[in-house]
Design an enzyme around this catalytic site. Structure first.
Site, mmCIF file in Angstrom:
data_model
loop_
_atom_site.group_PDB
_atom_site.id
_atom_site.type_symbol
_atom_site.label_atom_id
_atom_site.label_comp_id
_atom_site.label_asym_id
_atom_site.label_seq_id
_atom_site.Cartn_x
_atom_site.Cartn_y
_atom_site.Cartn_z
ATOM 1 N N SER A 189 0.757 -1.138 -0.116
ATOM 2 C CA SER A 189 -0.098 0.122 -0.050
ATOM 3 C C SER A 189 0.967 1.245 0.041
ATOM 4 O O SER A 189 0.460 2.179 -0.491
ATOM 5 C CB SER A 189 -0.987 0.153 1.248
ATOM 6 N N HIS A 217 -5.518 -3.083 -2.835
ATOM 7 C CA HIS A 217 -5.035 -2.092 -4.020
ATOM 8 C C HIS A 217 -5.065 -2.589 -5.327
ATOM 9 O O HIS A 217 -4.679 -2.114 -6.235
ATOM 10 C CB HIS A 217 -3.814 -1.437 -3.462
ATOM 11 N N LYS A 249 -11.784 1.192 -2.111
ATOM 12 C CA LYS A 249 -10.575 1.881 -2.883
ATOM 13 C C LYS A 249 -10.953 1.813 -4.355
ATOM 14 O O LYS A 249 -11.841 2.614 -4.739
ATOM 15 C CB LYS A 249 -9.506 1.050 -2.614
HETATM 16 C C1 LIG Z 1 -6.947 0.368 2.822
HETATM 17 C C2 LIG Z 1 -6.190 -1.119 3.320
HETATM 18 C C3 LIG Z 1 -6.872 -1.915 4.151
HETATM 19 C C4 LIG Z 1 -7.891 -1.606 5.083
HETATM 20 O O1 LIG Z 1 -9.203 -1.494 4.405
HETATM 21 P P1 LIG Z 1 -10.419 -0.584 4.811
HETATM 22 O O2 LIG Z 1 -11.468 -0.968 3.969
HETATM 23 O O3 LIG Z 1 -9.789 0.794 4.587
HETATM 24 O O4 LIG Z 1 -10.349 -0.793 6.448
HETATM 25 C C5 LIG Z 1 -6.217 -3.134 4.362
HETATM 26 N N1 LIG Z 1 -5.241 -3.641 3.792
HETATM 27 C C6 LIG Z 1 -4.594 -3.179 2.807
HETATM 28 C C7 LIG Z 1 -3.320 -3.521 2.061
HETATM 29 C C8 LIG Z 1 -4.980 -1.643 2.567
HETATM 30 O O5 LIG Z 1 -4.232 -0.867 1.762
#
Ligand SMILES: *Cc1c(COP(=O)(O)O)cnc(C)c1O
Length: 425
Positions: A189, A217, A249
């Site tokens: 991330s 992602h 995302k």
């Molecule tokens: C953003 C993210 C999460 C968390 O997801 P949310 O739905 O925002 O709580 C988990 N793992 C990774 C790799 C992320 O980038």
């Protein structure tokens, strides 16, 4: 306010927390919560100024897509907003069910199970699978929720060298008798690079470990059909028995699913505490997400355009002599070194009209602070060019400044501040 006479020399929790905040400020690590108005597309209004937003994860431009908005409003008009209870107590509605079916079909899975966030999904699945006596072996740079999930599960937790399948293999071999989960981000991330998934599949097989991939992602972005990092690597869905897919995302809404076999989902329904003991997400959000999934599945041009924009950004950076991390995804890190320098660069970009936050320790390792650029189909090539021009100027100014004015060591400043107990801001 009446003050109690202290009964013991017990530290005061709130005072200690305030000291930690002051120390973090002295290290240029303070986080600021700012209220941003979303503009059209990839625009953001901060402090009354419109900025081009390079911090969002709305890779496919779905957060404000007309079909997604309409699905939400329509469902809310008909059924209200809240789910009113947990999934197991009547909160599971047709909208949740339809979303789970669509996602399972898209991802080529027997089942998926909806969670309120990716964070909750990772905690829930790890806690359901692992316990004392087991081992979780994961990449050093995995997302915080995977690190926390392993801690919460009460298993032995080890972290291997980043993207190093040999290191993963050795750590698994060090625990030959223990049930084992091998966990990795599909796309990292903060770096945007990919896990060596084909190698990790082999390592997991040979060590009889279960492979879990967090595709937060990667979903919607990687693979010909947008199914994520396994599809991108030419693997079959079942090569990754546990896939976590977030919905906030590229899909532009909120929530997450854990995707896998019927046996996995049946187990999670019983034992994933963040699923069992949490209110179901509003059905209207599930309806909106279903609309977003349909767009993400079927409009492959969004993925293609995004890939072209990433290539454009990287070519433009190279032409301007800007060093980038090794990422082929919409996450493009620009190394800055110290937290202080990352902040200065981010501020310079903000005054030039671009929102590119500084990512600082402890989110990234000490000395590895960076700017993190997130690209979206909503950006025009000229937005990217303008960002690169501003970035090139900011880097040059920051370079000249570093040469002319040596700064005290940031960590030393932090220690001094703690010692003096200063409170900043
Ligand atoms: C953003 C993210 C999460 C968390 O997801 P949310 O739905 O925002 O709580 C988990 N793992 C990774 C790799 C992320 O980038």
């Amino acid at each position: 306010m009446r003050r109690e006479t202290p009964l013991s020399a017990r530290p005061d929790l709130l005072a200690r927390l305030a000291e930690r905040v002051a120390a973090r400020a002295a290290e240029h690590g303070l986080r600021r919560l700012r209220t941003a108005l979303r503009g059209d597309g990839a625009r953001l209004v901060l402090n009354g100024r419109e900025l081009v937003d390079f911090a969002s994860n709305d890779y496919l431009g779905l957060a404000n897509h007309p079909a997604v908005r309409a699905a939400l409003v329509d469902c809310a008009q008909r059924h209200g907003v809240g789910a009113t209870s947990a999934h197991l107590l009547g909160g599971h509605r047709p909208e949740h069910d339809a979303l789970e079916r669509e996602l399972a079909q898209w991802l080529g899975r027997e089942r998926v199970l909806l969670f309120s966030s990716g964070y909750a999904a990772n905690l829930g699945v790890m806690q359901a699978l692992l316990g004392p006596g087991d081992v979780c072996v994961q990449d050093k740079l995995d997302h915080a929720s995977l690190l926390d999930g392993a801690k919460l599960a009460g298993c032995q937790a080890t972290r291997y060298q980043h993207a190093d399948s040999g290191s993963a293999r050795r750590q698994l071999a060090a625990h030959p008798g223990a049930a084992a989960l091998l966990a990795t981000d599909g796309v990292f991330s903060m770096d945007g690079d990919l896990a060596p998934l084909r190698e990790l599949v082999t390592v997991a097989r040979e060590a009889s470990a279960t492979l879990m991939v967090d595709d937060a992602h990667a979903i919607g972005v990687l693979g010909a059909n947008g199914c994520g990092s396994a599809e991108h690597a030419g693997l079959a869905p079942h090569d990754v028995p546990v896939q976590v897919v977030t919905l906030g995302k590229a899909l532009g809404v909120a929530g997450a699913v854990v995707a896998g076999s019927t046996a996995l989902v049946d187990g999670l329904v019983q034992f994933a505490r963040s699923f069992v003991y949490s209110t179901a997400t509003p059905p209207a959000l599930a309806a909106a997400t279903l609309a977003a999934v349909r767009v993400a599945r079927h409009e492959a041009w969004r993925r293609d355009r995004l890939a072209r924009l990433v290539a454009h950004f990287r070519r433009g950076a190279a032409a301007r002599g800007i060093a980038l991390g090794a990422s082929a995804t919409p996450i493009q890190p620009i190394p800055a070194g110290s937290a202080e320098r990352a902040l200065a660069l981010s501020r310079a970009l903000e005054s030039a009209g671009f929102h590119v936050p500084a990512i600082r320790p402890p989110t990234v390792p000490e000395g590895a602070a960076r700017l993190r650029v997130g690209l979206s189909v909503l950006h025009a090539e000229r937005d990217v060019d303008a960002l690169l021009d501003a970035l090139s100027r900011a880097l040059k100014e920051s370079h000249d400044e570093r040469r002319n004015r040596p700064r005290p060591d940031a960590r030393h400043a932090g220690r001094e501040a703690r010692a003096r107990g200063v409170r900043l801001r």
